[in-house]
Enzyme design. Structure first.
Site, PDB file in Angstrom:
ATOM      1  N   ARG A 211      39.788  46.053  42.501  1.00  0.00           N
ATOM      2  CA  ARG A 211      40.551  46.378  43.724  1.00  0.00           C
ATOM      3  C   ARG A 211      39.816  47.403  44.590  1.00  0.00           C
ATOM      4  O   ARG A 211      40.446  48.237  45.259  1.00  0.00           O
ATOM      5  CB  ARG A 211      41.949  46.897  43.393  1.00  0.00           C
ATOM      6  CG  ARG A 211      42.720  46.029  42.413  1.00  0.00           C
ATOM      7  CD  ARG A 211      42.887  44.622  42.907  1.00  0.00           C
ATOM      8  NE  ARG A 211      43.574  43.787  41.927  1.00  0.00           N
ATOM      9  CZ  ARG A 211      43.735  42.483  42.081  1.00  0.00           C
ATOM     10  NH1 ARG A 211      43.240  41.858  43.145  1.00  0.00           N
ATOM     11  NH2 ARG A 211      44.361  41.779  41.181  1.00  0.00           N
TER      12      ARG A 211
ATOM     13  N   ASN B 265      41.672  48.953  32.941  1.00  0.00           N
ATOM     14  CA  ASN B 265      41.352  47.807  32.088  1.00  0.00           C
ATOM     15  C   ASN B 265      40.008  48.168  31.455  1.00  0.00           C
ATOM     16  O   ASN B 265      38.952  47.784  31.919  1.00  0.00           O
ATOM     17  CB  ASN B 265      41.250  46.523  32.906  1.00  0.00           C
ATOM     18  CG  ASN B 265      42.594  46.191  33.550  1.00  0.00           C
ATOM     19  OD1 ASN B 265      43.636  46.263  32.901  1.00  0.00           O
ATOM     20  ND2 ASN B 265      42.581  45.863  34.831  1.00  0.00           N
TER      21      ASN B 265
ATOM     22  N   GLU C 149      49.794  43.721  30.796  1.00  0.00           N
ATOM     23  CA  GLU C 149      48.917  42.704  31.396  1.00  0.00           C
ATOM     24  C   GLU C 149      47.792  42.280  30.454  1.00  0.00           C
ATOM     25  O   GLU C 149      46.626  42.230  30.828  1.00  0.00           O
ATOM     26  CB  GLU C 149      48.323  43.211  32.715  1.00  0.00           C
ATOM     27  CG  GLU C 149      49.367  43.352  33.809  1.00  0.00           C
ATOM     28  CD  GLU C 149      48.790  43.617  35.198  1.00  0.00           C
ATOM     29  OE1 GLU C 149      47.720  44.241  35.280  1.00  0.00           O
ATOM     30  OE2 GLU C 149      49.413  43.189  36.180  1.00  0.00           O
TER      31      GLU C 149
ATOM     32  N   ARG D 144      61.200  41.491  36.432  1.00  0.00           N
ATOM     33  CA  ARG D 144      60.062  42.382  36.181  1.00  0.00           C
ATOM     34  C   ARG D 144      60.376  43.836  36.567  1.00  0.00           C
ATOM     35  O   ARG D 144      59.915  44.771  35.907  1.00  0.00           O
ATOM     36  CB  ARG D 144      58.857  41.866  36.976  1.00  0.00           C
ATOM     37  CG  ARG D 144      57.678  42.798  36.971  1.00  0.00           C
ATOM     38  CD  ARG D 144      56.472  42.141  37.640  1.00  0.00           C
ATOM     39  NE  ARG D 144      55.426  43.127  37.888  1.00  0.00           N
ATOM     40  CZ  ARG D 144      54.295  42.856  38.525  1.00  0.00           C
ATOM     41  NH1 ARG D 144      54.057  41.627  38.967  1.00  0.00           N
ATOM     42  NH2 ARG D 144      53.392  43.787  38.714  1.00  0.00           N
TER      43      ARG D 144
ATOM     44  N   ASP E 153      54.749  46.936  41.923  1.00  0.00           N
ATOM     45  CA  ASP E 153      53.295  47.152  41.894  1.00  0.00           C
ATOM     46  C   ASP E 153      52.706  47.515  43.261  1.00  0.00           C
ATOM     47  O   ASP E 153      52.108  46.654  43.915  1.00  0.00           O
ATOM     48  CB  ASP E 153      52.597  45.888  41.362  1.00  0.00           C
ATOM     49  CG  ASP E 153      51.121  46.126  41.127  1.00  0.00           C
ATOM     50  OD1 ASP E 153      50.694  47.279  41.175  1.00  0.00           O
ATOM     51  OD2 ASP E 153      50.402  45.142  40.894  1.00  0.00           O
TER      52      ASP E 153
ATOM     53  N   GLU F 296      51.966  57.767  39.928  1.00  0.00           N
ATOM     54  CA  GLU F 296      50.686  57.120  40.220  1.00  0.00           C
ATOM     55  C   GLU F 296      50.812  56.426  41.568  1.00  0.00           C
ATOM     56  O   GLU F 296      51.636  55.535  41.741  1.00  0.00           O
ATOM     57  CB  GLU F 296      50.347  56.099  39.117  1.00  0.00           C
ATOM     58  CG  GLU F 296      49.059  55.329  39.384  1.00  0.00           C
ATOM     59  CD  GLU F 296      48.710  54.306  38.276  1.00  0.00           C
ATOM     60  OE1 GLU F 296      49.128  54.490  37.115  1.00  0.00           O
ATOM     61  OE2 GLU F 296      48.043  53.321  38.593  1.00  0.00           O
TER      62      GLU F 296
ATOM     63  N   GLU G 211      45.066  47.779  47.992  1.00  0.00           N
ATOM     64  CA  GLU G 211      45.127  46.458  47.358  1.00  0.00           C
ATOM     65  C   GLU G 211      46.078  45.516  48.081  1.00  0.00           C
ATOM     66  O   GLU G 211      45.751  44.355  48.303  1.00  0.00           O
ATOM     67  CB  GLU G 211      45.560  46.615  45.892  1.00  0.00           C
ATOM     68  CG  GLU G 211      45.794  45.276  45.196  1.00  0.00           C
ATOM     69  CD  GLU G 211      46.188  45.396  43.730  1.00  0.00           C
ATOM     70  OE1 GLU G 211      46.191  46.522  43.189  1.00  0.00           O
ATOM     71  OE2 GLU G 211      46.483  44.352  43.125  1.00  0.00           O
TER      72      GLU G 211
ATOM     73  N   TRP H  36      53.796  35.906  38.603  1.00  0.00           N
ATOM     74  CA  TRP H  36      52.614  36.235  39.392  1.00  0.00           C
ATOM     75  C   TRP H  36      52.569  35.385  40.668  1.00  0.00           C
ATOM     76  O   TRP H  36      51.543  35.319  41.328  1.00  0.00           O
ATOM     77  CB  TRP H  36      51.327  36.018  38.561  1.00  0.00           C
ATOM     78  CG  TRP H  36      51.095  37.121  37.565  1.00  0.00           C
ATOM     79  CD1 TRP H  36      51.707  38.325  37.546  1.00  0.00           C
ATOM     80  CD2 TRP H  36      50.191  37.125  36.454  1.00  0.00           C
ATOM     81  NE1 TRP H  36      51.247  39.088  36.496  1.00  0.00           N
ATOM     82  CE2 TRP H  36      50.311  38.379  35.803  1.00  0.00           C
ATOM     83  CE3 TRP H  36      49.289  36.184  35.924  1.00  0.00           C
ATOM     84  CZ2 TRP H  36      49.572  38.722  34.670  1.00  0.00           C
ATOM     85  CZ3 TRP H  36      48.548  36.533  34.806  1.00  0.00           C
ATOM     86  CH2 TRP H  36      48.694  37.793  34.180  1.00  0.00           C
TER      87      TRP H  36
HETATM   88  C1  GCU Z   1      47.742  45.525  39.622  1.00  0.00           C
HETATM   89  C2  GCU Z   1      46.346  45.120  39.982  1.00  0.00           C
HETATM   90  C3  GCU Z   1      45.468  45.009  38.778  1.00  0.00           C
HETATM   91  C4  GCU Z   1      45.555  46.290  37.943  1.00  0.00           C
HETATM   92  C5  GCU Z   1      46.999  46.589  37.631  1.00  0.00           C
HETATM   93  C6  GCU Z   1      47.199  47.916  36.941  1.00  0.00           C
HETATM   94  O1  GCU Z   1      48.393  44.489  38.967  1.00  0.00           O
HETATM   95  O2  GCU Z   1      46.374  43.899  40.674  1.00  0.00           O
HETATM   96  O3  GCU Z   1      44.150  44.778  39.218  1.00  0.00           O
HETATM   97  O4  GCU Z   1      44.825  46.167  36.781  1.00  0.00           O
HETATM   98  O5  GCU Z   1      47.741  46.649  38.812  1.00  0.00           O
HETATM   99  O6  GCU Z   1      47.635  48.840  37.617  1.00  0.00           O
HETATM  100  O7  GCU Z   1      46.944  48.050  35.767  1.00  0.00           O
END
Ligand code: GCU
Length: 675
Positions: A141, A187, A268, A312, A341, A363, A369, A535
């Site tokens: 992002r 991630n 996720e 969600r 989100d 946060e 994004e 999604w």
């Molecule tokens: C959103 C985003 C992801 C990111 C996620 C997160 O879904 O699209 O790219 O990893 O947020 O905050 O963990």
């Protein structure tokens, strides 16, 4: 012909280097300094920076003296990082407090605010940028080029150009009070915990340290398994516990002031304690225990949801509130501002204020994004201000999100705030000259969560564009014109820009209706086979011939129950639900009568149209300010506004034509027709 080509190349290179220079300054523009004496009894790398900044940029009577007084035991009205400014004296409890004071003094000089009688303390102990930077150099992002920290596994050697950049980065952050950086993606690659990467982390930490910035790392919960060192990552397993405590020991032997871990777990597809039948608390506490001897913390994210039938928006609250009081005191639960989100507009997450025995932090997302990447001019401060000032009523009236997270209501062992960074290798750092304002705004709100966006925009514009100081000083007419014809209209444009984006993208509480995974353009229809329904946009807008919107009322998904009264009833009742959240909480017929008498369908059309008109007005504002700024930034912003306008029209046309197949109602003739 060849010669001409060469000339063109030289001209282009010259132009781009001018641009890089201009942009790289950020808000720390050059001043004509006044040869002042800076006196400090103590000396340290941090204080040396303070002295140099003052010598280079202080404007005053030549020969005057600025004193820096650091007194750990005195200044009892100050927190560790706070400062006081009085008659050319900076007082603080710590060296870093003095450096913050120096930057504040310089900022106040440049923006024309008082430089005496100032006492300032930060709202949060930890003010952190989260970089979603992958070790291969890409940025999740990220819309401003590759990572400033990582260039891949074959480029771990630290180059002078890396050091220079990290130095500029540290200076910029420190000038606005940011004191932490998470330098890899949530991630997280487990490789970051291996020695080769940790050595690079150390190099970064060494440069950031004098600026008071601590390094944190995102960790993959299954690191011991992914690194093939253990067969399980079960947080209650003795081998796992000692693996992490060894790893933490190793990290602190390399980086003694390491800040701690950020963890995206059981979210996720990321591994987490739930893979082993354990709770978030059991997972977080295991890491917290490993970090405790070194004063490290765990920022454990509450961004969790799975593809089940549950709305969600309800899932984070449902998973986390039962664990209130079960986390160690060096764990902070990191909660995104809204329950879904980082959408252009969401109501505040009901988790704020609801966990009364646990430290909770906000946060925000600085990178755009869902708000036009680095193409759209969107000043995010009003969005964050809206969230911070939202009253949760969790501890009675006045329990704002700000107060529920900064320790003023709950006895939090730690307080923090994080923003997902928008920084990359781009020559202007953030991809759009105005995206720098979002970095700046995050830092300023992290320092003072009561600041108004108007003040932040005012400061940023004065610091970033107010370059022609000599002209301003000697020519009152120019100064007045600058303020009237540049500062005021451009500030208004910034302040209106977020609402404009909401209008042309997702008005009236619509959310998550962008196309595909790129999260840029419109795609309310986007629902390819095989993609999880949560999604895809139809899950969120629920449009059909009967109406549009997500029913989260008591009769619907019940998500509204997660809010404390009177917020619950306010959102649940149509008569009191603010229009801006209408379709977030309610599914309504197309001909539903709005408070202003329009049908819902017409209101939707007018909002989309208004968004387009607002961007057109931004273009006109911008076209007029050419005489007041350098041509490089003028042209860049002008070009981006053209794209933004074309995109806004696309959003409007695409969404209205798509929804019209359900509403079967005419688009009012007083708005621009979709093509
Ligand atoms: C959103 C985003 C992801 C990111 C996620 C997160 O879904 O699209 O790219 O990893 O947020 O905050 O963990």
């Amino acid at each position: 012909m060849k010669k001409l080509n060469l000339i063109i190349i030289v001209v282009v290179l010259a132009a781009s280097s001018v641009q890089a220079q201009i942009s790289h300054e950020l808000w720390l523009g050059e001043q004509t300094p006044a040869a002042v004496n800076v006196v400090s009894v103590k000396s340290s790398p941090t204080l040396e920076i303070a002295k140099k900044e003052l010598q280079d940029r202080f404007v005053g009577t030549p020969g005057s003296t600025i004193r820096i007084l650091v007194d750990k035991k005195g200044n009892n009205d100050l927190k560790t990082d706070g400062y006081k400014l009085d008659n050319n004296t900076i007082k603080a409890k710590s060296d870093i407090g003095a450096l913050y004071g120096a930057y504040a003094l310089l900022r106040r000089q440049q923006t024309g605010e008082p430089v005496s009688g100032v006492v300032s303390n930060p709202s949060y102990e930890r003010r952190i940028l989260d970089h979603w930077d992958n070790l291969d150099g890409s940025v999740e992002r990220g819309y401003a080029g590759n990572s400033i920290f990582w260039h891949g596994k074959d480029s771990l050697a630290v180059l002078p150009s890396d050091r220079k950049l990290w130095h500029e980065y540290a200076r910029a952050n420190c000038s606005i009070g940011i004191n932490g950086s998470v330098i890899n993606n949530v991630n997280a690659s487990p490789l970051v915990l291996t020695d080769a990467y940790l050595q690079r982390v150390k190099a970064i930490a060494d440069i950031l340290r004098p600026y008071g910035i601590k390094i944190y790392l995102s960790v993959n919960f299954a690191s011991p398994v992914a690194l093939k060192e253990l067969s399980t990552a079960d947080p209650l397993d003795g081998k796992v516990i000692s693996w992490w405590s060894q790893k933490v020991k190793e990290i602190y032997s390399i980086i003694p002031d390491f800040g701690g871990f950020l963890v995206k777990a059981s979210s996720e597809g990321q591994p987490g304690p739930q893979n082993y039948g354990r709770s978030h608390a059991e997972g977080a506490n295991m890491l917290a225990d490993a970090l405790k001897p070194y004063d490290g913390i765990v920022m454990w994210r509450a961004f969790v949801y799975t593809a089940n039938d549950e709305d969600r928006a309800k899932q984070a609250y449902a998973e986390f509130t039962p664990l209130d009081g079960k986390f160690r005191d060096n764990v902070i639960i990191q909660v995104k501002n809204g329950p879904i989100d980082f959408q252009p507009r969401e109501p505040f997450s009901p988790l704020f204020g609801a966990m009364k025995k646990t430290s909770v932090m906000v946060e925000f997302q600085i990178t755009q994004e869902y708000l036009g990447h680095s193409t759209h001019l969107v000043f995010l401060s009003p969005m964050w201000e809206e969230c911070l000032k939202s009253d949760t009523y969790q501890n009675g009236k006045g329990s704002t999100v700000a107060k529920c997270t900064d320790g003023s209501i709950y006895d939090q062992a730690h307080t923090a705030i994080a923003g997902v960074s928008n920084i990359g290798l781009d020559s202007n750092w953030c991809g759009h000259p105005f995206a720098q304002a979002n970095w700046y705004a995050f830092g300023r709100l992290a320092w003072n969560n009561e600041l108004a966006s108007e003040q932040i925009a005012d400061e940023w514009l004065k610091l970033s564009f107010h370059k022609d100081a000599a002209k301003m000083k000697n020519n009152l007419d120019y100064a007045a014109n600058w303020s009237r014809h540049f500062l005021q209209p451009v500030k208004q444009m910034m302040l209106d820009s977020r609402e404009a984006a909401v209008n042309y993208m997702m008005p009236l509480g619509l959310h998550h209706i962008m196309s595909a995974n790129g999260h840029y353009g419109p795609g309310p229809w986007w629902a390819p086979k095989g993609v999880r329904s949560d999604w895809t946009p139809p899950y969120y807008h629920q449009a059909d011939k009967n109406g549009i919107g997500f029913d989260r009322t008591i009769q619907g998904s019940g998500a509204v129950r997660q809010y404390h009264e009177p917020v619950l009833s306010k959102f649940n009742n149509l008569a009191t639900c603010p229009d801006k959240y209408l379709l977030w909480f309610h599914h309504l017929p197309w001909n539903y009568k709005m408070k202003d008498g329009h049908t819902l369908w017409d209101a939707l059309c007018y909002h989309y149209d208004k968004g387009v008109k607002q961007v057109r007005s931004f273009q006109k504002i911008w076209d007029r300010v050419a005489p007041f700024i350098d041509s490089s930034r003028f042209l860049e912003v002008q070009m981006k506004l053209r794209y933004q306008c074309a995109n806004a029209i696309l959003w409007k046309d695409a969404c209205l034509l798509y929804f019209q197949q359900f509403s079967r109602m005419a688009i009012p003739y007083d708005i621009e027709r979709p093509v």
